[in-house]
Scaffold this motif. Structure first.
Motif, PDB file in Angstrom:
ATOM      1  N   PRO A  71       0.826  -1.199   0.000  1.00 44.49           N
ATOM      2  CA  PRO A  71       0.000   0.000   0.000  1.00 44.49           C
ATOM      3  C   PRO A  71       0.868   1.260   0.000  1.00 44.49           C
ATOM      4  N   LYS A  72       0.318   2.322  -0.547  1.00 41.66           N
ATOM      5  CA  LYS A  72       1.028   3.601  -0.642  1.00 41.66           C
ATOM      6  C   LYS A  72       1.297   4.139   0.763  1.00 41.66           C
ATOM      7  N   GLN A  73       2.503   4.628   0.987  1.00 43.33           N
ATOM      8  CA  GLN A  73       2.825   5.284   2.274  1.00 43.33           C
ATOM      9  C   GLN A  73       3.499   6.601   1.938  1.00 43.33           C
ATOM     10  N   ASN A 232      -4.158  13.933  -0.983  1.00 42.23           N
ATOM     11  CA  ASN A 232      -3.654  13.210   0.178  1.00 42.23           C
ATOM     12  C   ASN A 232      -3.669  14.173   1.353  1.00 42.23           C
ATOM     13  N   GLU A 257      -9.368   6.273   0.506  1.00 45.76           N
ATOM     14  CA  GLU A 257      -8.288   5.370   0.932  1.00 45.76           C
ATOM     15  C   GLU A 257      -7.722   5.857   2.257  1.00 45.76           C
ATOM     16  N   LYS A 258      -7.375   4.929   3.140  1.00 44.85           N
ATOM     17  CA  LYS A 258      -6.675   5.295   4.376  1.00 44.85           C
ATOM     18  C   LYS A 258      -5.294   4.661   4.322  1.00 44.85           C
ATOM     19  N   ASN A 259      -4.288   5.431   4.651  1.00 49.64           N
ATOM     20  CA  ASN A 259      -2.944   4.848   4.670  1.00 49.64           C
ATOM     21  C   ASN A 259      -2.102   5.569   5.715  1.00 49.64           C
TER      22      ASN A 259
END
Ligand SMILES: Cc1cc2nc3c(=O)[nH]c(=O)nc-3n(C[C@H](O)[C@H](O)[C@H](O)COP(=O)(O)OP(=O)(O)OC[C@H]3O[C@@H](n4cnc5c(N)ncnc54)[C@H](O)[C@@H]3O)c2cc1C
Length: 405
Positions: A71-73, A232, A257-259
């Protein structure tokens, strides 16, 4: 993914094709040896693997994930001046351009800095860099977790018991690095929570300074991705701080999305030991003032690759990486000092600072802009206090470098 057959292991590369590595077991030391084994195929690892392969070395790039970049961080911002460090760097990973950085204070006073920032599709960016490493000849093993490394012998122990040997190990395994752990180090980290939400087209990214949110996050951000119609929205802090920020500033949009992740606070105590070096987040090289770690990832990869190349060619007796890296402005402690100067300010002080700067538009982080900046500052004596000196010094150094990251 790993399938065991004798001392041969079958795993996958980035195209999902099988890749056979002749891994050796402890004690059988005459087998396959790589010039360099790179742990972690994020931006730092893929860059280092690519550069060393282009220099003619046999490189293995290992990542525990089967698909890198997810996942994107990341808030997915990269100042345009930093992209050349990834050169050649064109590909389908750009998702819009931004013209201003806007700093917002708790009383909603704000100032703007003209800058050219690129919004990335971070998963695609990471996958692009990995492809380039593979194209340059690096062998890639995905779905492989490195459990431990031996910096002195150059051995890497994989989950499942396989062992790989390399003349040099590059730790590019992110903020919670196993390679750093094998040095006896633990990076100092700060959590970062983030959501991606729907957002209107915008010409600025926003950095909100607010020290009255739960656990006092030092700053929060909104990074619009114009091509996707999203932004974001995140903060240095945990989920409650992010929720408080969104509610206090009435940030509205549909969360898609949650990241989040962790951001290192300061360069690691050691960047090399024996045959192993640390680059990118693994070496704590992320900018602790902005949270920007992409540029330092590429920069440290380049400096490490050059030092390792000279070592592998026998031109130097040791890998001359750490002293060179520490001299680079990327690793300067000024970023942390500036953060430490800002962090204890109360919201009242932040508001006074904001009111002094309200409405200003800085012409950009160029050296030619600094006399203008000083003159403006002198008209607001509140800004020229000794306690702000690290902040002003850092701003000046960014102007000198012609970029921020
Ligand atoms: C919320 C958030 C927002 C951010 N926003 C920005 C931004 O807008 N701009 C910016 O420049 N920076 C930003 N950063 C920082 C940036 O994302 C990192 O600095 C950058 O990813 C560092 O790259 P890296 O290659 O060093 O590490 P990583 O990208 O973390 O890659 C490490 C790789 O190592 C692999 N790995 C880990 N352990 C092992 C193991 N034991 N064995 C095998 N593989 C392993 C992982 O799977 C991963 O692929 C942000 C960070 C966070 C958390």
């Amino acid at each position: 993914m790993l399938m065991h057959s004798g001392t041969n292991y079958q795993t996958i590369n980035s195209s999902g094709e099988p890749w056979i590595a002749s891994l050796i077991l402890w004690g059988e030391k005459d087998d396959l040896v790589y010039s360099a084994a790179v742990v972690g195929a994020g931006p730092a690892g893929s860059m280092a693997a690519r550069l060393l392969s282009e220099m003619g070395h046999r490189v293995l790039l290992i990542d525990r994930k089967e698909v890198v970049g997810v996942p994107k961080q990341c808030a997915e911002g990269l100042f345009a001046g930093c992209l050349p460090e990834f050169s050649p760097s064109s590909g389908d990973f750009l998702r819009g351009e931004i013209r201003y950085l806007q700093i917002v204070f708790p009383n909603l006073s704000s100032y703007r800095v003209r800058c050219d920032l690129l919004m990335l599709d971070r998963p695609r960016f990471d996958q692009h860099l990995l492809k380039m490493a593979e194209r340059s000849g690096a062998e890639v093993a995905l779905g492989e977790k490195v459990e431990r490394v031996h910096p002195e012998s150059g051995e890497l122990l994989l989950r499942g018991g396989g062992v790989i040997r390399a003349e040099v190990i590059i730790g590019a395994d992110g903020p919670v690095s196993r390679v750093a752990k094998s040095f006896g180090l633990k990076n100092r980290l700060v959590p970062a929570a983030q959501v991606e939400m729907t957002w209107q087209k915008d010409d600025a990214i926003y950095a909100y300074l607010d020290h009255d949110l739960p656990k006092s996050p030092y700053s929060c951000w909104i990074f619009p991705k114009n091509e996707r119609g999203t932004a974001n929205v995140g903060c240095f802090g945990t989920v409650p701080a992010l929720e408080a920020f969104i509610s206090k500033y009435k940030i509205e949009g549909e969360v898609i999305e949650k990241n989040g992740g962790a951001i290192p606070l300061g360069v690691a105590e050691r960047l090399q030991r024996g045959r192993a070096v640390l680059i990118g987040d693994a070496g704590g090289l992320t900018n602790p003032f902005t949270g920007g770690g992409l540029y330092p990832a590429a920069r440290s990869a380049r400096i490490a690759a050059e030092a390792i190349d000279r070592f592998l060619r026998g031109e130097t007796e040791t890998i001359e990486y750490e002293p060179r890296m520490r001299r680079d402005f990327v690793a300067s402690d000024l970023h942390l000092k500036a953060r430490d100067a800002l962090a204890p300010l109360s919201n009242d002080e932040l508001c006074r600072l904001g009111t002094a700067m309200d409405g200003l538009v800085f012409p950009g982080l160029k050296l030619s802009a600094s006399p203008w900046l000083v003159l403006r500052g002198l008209r607001h004596p509140g800004i020229m206090r000794p306690k702000y000196a690290p902040l002003l010094k850092l701003l000046f150094r960014y102007c000198l470098a012609g970029k921020v990251w």
